[in-house]
Design an enzyme around this catalytic site. Structure first.
Site, short mmCIF file in Angstrom:
data_model
loop_
_atom_site.label_atom_id
_atom_site.label_comp_id
_atom_site.label_asym_id
_atom_site.label_seq_id
_atom_site.Cartn_x
_atom_site.Cartn_y
_atom_site.Cartn_z
N GLU A 134 1.48 -4.01 -5.66
CA GLU A 134 0.35 -4.94 -5.63
C GLU A 134 -0.86 -4.31 -6.32
O GLU A 134 -1.10 -3.11 -6.22
CB GLU A 134 -0.03 -5.26 -4.18
CG GLU A 134 0.73 -6.43 -3.62
CD GLU A 134 0.19 -6.90 -2.27
OE1 GLU A 134 1.00 -7.26 -1.42
OE2 GLU A 134 -1.03 -6.89 -2.09
N CYS A 179 0.85 -1.20 0.00
CA CYS A 179 0.00 0.00 0.00
C CYS A 179 0.88 1.23 0.00
O CYS A 179 1.94 1.24 0.62
CB CYS A 179 -0.83 0.07 1.28
SG CYS A 179 -2.01 -1.23 1.41
N1 ACO Z 1 -5.53 14.53 -10.05
C1 ACO Z 1 -4.78 14.44 -11.19
N2 ACO Z 1 -3.49 14.02 -11.19
C2 ACO Z 1 -2.96 13.67 -10.02
C3 ACO Z 1 -3.68 13.74 -8.79
C4 ACO Z 1 -5.02 14.19 -8.86
N3 ACO Z 1 -5.75 14.30 -7.74
N4 ACO Z 1 -2.88 13.33 -7.79
C5 ACO Z 1 -1.68 13.02 -8.34
N5 ACO Z 1 -1.75 13.22 -9.68
C6 ACO Z 1 -0.67 13.01 -10.67
C7 ACO Z 1 0.28 14.18 -10.62
O1 ACO Z 1 -0.06 15.16 -11.52
C8 ACO Z 1 1.60 13.52 -10.92
O2 ACO Z 1 1.80 13.39 -12.31
P1 ACO Z 1 2.84 14.36 -13.10
O3 ACO Z 1 4.08 14.42 -12.28
O4 ACO Z 1 3.01 13.64 -14.39
O5 ACO Z 1 2.16 15.67 -13.19
C9 ACO Z 1 1.46 12.11 -10.39
O6 ACO Z 1 0.07 11.87 -10.27
C10 ACO Z 1 2.13 11.93 -9.05
O7 ACO Z 1 1.94 13.06 -8.27
P2 ACO Z 1 2.59 13.20 -6.84
O8 ACO Z 1 2.43 14.61 -6.39
O9 ACO Z 1 3.95 12.63 -6.83
O10 ACO Z 1 1.63 12.22 -6.02
P3 ACO Z 1 0.98 12.44 -4.58
O11 ACO Z 1 2.00 12.97 -3.62
O12 ACO Z 1 -0.26 13.20 -4.71
O13 ACO Z 1 0.68 10.93 -4.17
C11 ACO Z 1 -0.74 9.04 -4.14
C12 ACO Z 1 0.06 10.02 -5.02
C13 ACO Z 1 0.21 8.33 -3.20
C14 ACO Z 1 -1.39 8.00 -5.05
C15 ACO Z 1 -1.82 9.87 -3.37
O14 ACO Z 1 -2.72 10.42 -4.28
C16 ACO Z 1 -2.57 9.07 -2.33
O15 ACO Z 1 -2.09 8.81 -1.25
N6 ACO Z 1 -3.82 8.70 -2.68
C17 ACO Z 1 -4.69 7.96 -1.74
C18 ACO Z 1 -4.21 6.53 -1.53
C19 ACO Z 1 -3.99 5.80 -2.84
O16 ACO Z 1 -4.83 5.83 -3.73
N7 ACO Z 1 -2.84 5.11 -2.92
C20 ACO Z 1 -2.47 4.27 -4.06
C21 ACO Z 1 -3.15 2.96 -3.95
S1 ACO Z 1 -2.44 1.74 -4.97
C22 ACO Z 1 -1.44 0.89 -3.92
O17 ACO Z 1 -1.48 1.08 -2.73
C23 ACO Z 1 -0.46 -0.10 -4.48
#
Ligand code: ACO
Ligand code: ZN
Length: 438
Positions: free
Chosen positions: A328, A294
């Site tokens: 995963e 996760c």
């Molecule tokens: N809308 C559109 N694009 C987005 C968004 C959003 N809300 N959030 C992130 N992105 C895109 C960014 O634009 C970036 O792409 P780019 O660099 O090409 O512009 C990319 O995703 C990564 O952005 P970061 O700023 O590095 O990501 P962030 O710090 O926001 O973390 C994460 C990403 C971990 C998925 C976060 O959104 C989160 O914790 N979400 C909730 C939990 C979740 O869904 N976790 C993943 C589950 S899958 C697993 O656990 C294996």
């Protein structure tokens, strides 16, 4: 009068499982939504709705004025169990009446037992700090979820306060039921213990000695650190982290045991301590070479590049282990966006570097790309296909990176300021298969 009667009868017909257009949030949009639950609140009927085709984090309680009752669709026929599991994204059956409160409570308590939660606050309401659940590890759970009942489909925590931040949860998390009636749950930002009031938190902080996550600090560069936490040695912290994470992770199921996991917590340091920004968990032993179970960045820190920093760190660990890894499945919508972006940037960086050094005749194989990045072959290939850089030319596959891609890459790397510096990682992989017990 006739209109009122009509509305009253339609409201009665608006039961769990019905679909109808609902005005979403503060917008003027009326997407189709499904009624998940109903309640009587301050003498008004309220409906918990899920907007079809939207992420569950947008689910909300709405009043009847936001329902377009004229377009009410009755609940769809329940599919036989064997079929419903196969239909991806299909919702589990919902009861066709409201769940009476005592049953709700009972379900929740059964659930806690199932999760092995020792909920001291249940037995002793004077207890300020609810005991952490005995067990609970967040693991993805593909497709349908056995625990995805009506209760767990409804957000149960109104707000959490942790350090300087207040966060509005996105999803259900099995915090003790009596805490979920509080307007805010207060978390110690270092040990993640949860209490019902700021006063209790202050009392806890006067005793809590932590100013950083437990475990070993295995990486530090400028203000960013990573702590490695063993789910067996630091069970209480690991369980509290899982509970917190579940508030923002939908497709993950709480399992009994944190023992088989390591938790890599990323912090940002200031004069007051090491503040948690995000984390990922990883199985100590993964037969499928998963390098992330996760992953989460807490909402106040999202969209600042920390997600990709966590992903980069997970692949850096895989490089130290000398193998390719992958997260995963299933990935969430935001997870997929972040991984896709990380894979794209990492592969383009190599291809553009090669092109610059060796010209357009530069040679590289898919296997070499996997070795250099520790990204699994399937993910390398799917990313290259997604970028449309693989072409079949004179009997062989060639990679062609267009000027457009080079420009796009230059733009996105200018945005990405912080990178993982492998020199700052002080870590030796452990061979968990050789250990009698984790
Ligand atoms: N809308 C559109 N694009 C987005 C968004 C959003 N809300 N959030 C992130 N992105 C895109 C960014 O634009 C970036 O792409 P780019 O660099 O090409 O512009 C990319 O995703 C990564 O952005 P970061 O700023 O590095 O990501 P962030 O710090 O926001 O973390 C994460 C990403 C971990 C998925 C976060 O959104 C989160 O914790 N979400 C909730 C939990 C979740 O869904 N976790 C993943 C589950 S899958 C697993 O656990 C294996
Ligand atoms: Zn504490």
């Amino acid at each position: 009068m006739a209109v009122e009667l009509n509305e009253a009868s339609l409201l009665r017909k608006a039961i769990e499982g019905c679909r109808l257009p609902v005005r979403m949030g503060d917008t003027d949009e009326w997407p189709l939504a499904e009624i998940i639950s109903k309640r009587e609140h301050a003498a008004r009927k309220e409906f918990y709705v899920h907007y079809i085709d939207y992420n569950k984090r947008l689910d909300e309680w709405v009043t009847s004025d936001r329902l377009n009752l004229g377009k009410l669709q009755p609940p769809m026929k329940k599919e036989p169990k064997s079929l419903s599991g196969a239909a991806k994204g299909s919702r589990p059956s919902t009861p066709d009446r409201e769940i009476p409160v005592p049953l709700k409570k009972q379900m929740s308590q059964n659930r806690k037992r199932k999760l092995g939660m020792l909920d001291k606050a249940d037995d002793d309401s004077s207890q300020e700090v609810a005991a952490p659940p005995q067990t609970g590890s967040l693991r993805p759970h593909g497709g349908d979820k056995c625990s995805d009942d009506v209760v767990t489909r409804i957000k149960n925590v109104h707000m959490i306060e942790m350090g300087q931040y207040r966060m509005k949860p996105w999803y259900f998390s099995p915090y003790p039921i009596e805490l979920t009636t509080e307007p805010v749950i207060y978390l110690c930002e270092f040990c993640l213990k949860y209490v019902r009031s700021r006063k209790s938190l202050e009392r806890h902080r006067s005793k809590c000695t932590l100013f950083h996550p437990p475990g070993n600090e295995i990486y530090r560069k400028e203000s960013i650190s990573f702590f490695e936490i063993d789910g067996r040695k630091n069970k209480a912290f690991a369980q509290n982290l899982c509970l917190l994470a579940k508030l923002f992770l939908d497709h993950k199921t709480l399992y009994y045991d944190t023992d088989p996991f390591l938790f890599y917590v990323m912090t940002s340091q200031d004069s007051r301590g090491f503040h948690i920004v995000g984390y990922f968990s990883k199985e100590k032993e993964s037969t499928e070479d998963y390098n992330v179970a996760c992953i989460l960045v807490l909402p106040p820190f999202q969209r600042k590049g920390y997600g990709k920093l966590l992903i980069e760190f997970s692949y850096e660990l895989s490089k130290f282990e000398g193998k390719a890894g992958h997260p995963e499945k299933p990935l969430s919508d935001l997870g997929l966006l972040s991984y896709r972006s990380y894979w794209t940037q990492t592969l383009l960086e190599i291809l553009i570097g090669l092109k610059r050094e060796e010209g357009s005749q530069a040679m590289v194989t898919i296997n070499e790309l996997c070795e250099m990045t520790s990204i699994r072959k399937e993910d390398v290939v799917s990313t290259l296909q997604h970028l449309n850089v693989i072409h079949y030319y004179k009997g062989q596959y060639v990679l062609h990176v267009s000027d457009e891609l080079v420009e796009g890459h230059a733009k996105s790397t200018r945005k990405k300021k912080t990178r993982i510096d492998p020199k700052c990682l002080h870590w030796t992989p452990k061979d968990w298969t050789k250990r009698g017990k984790w």
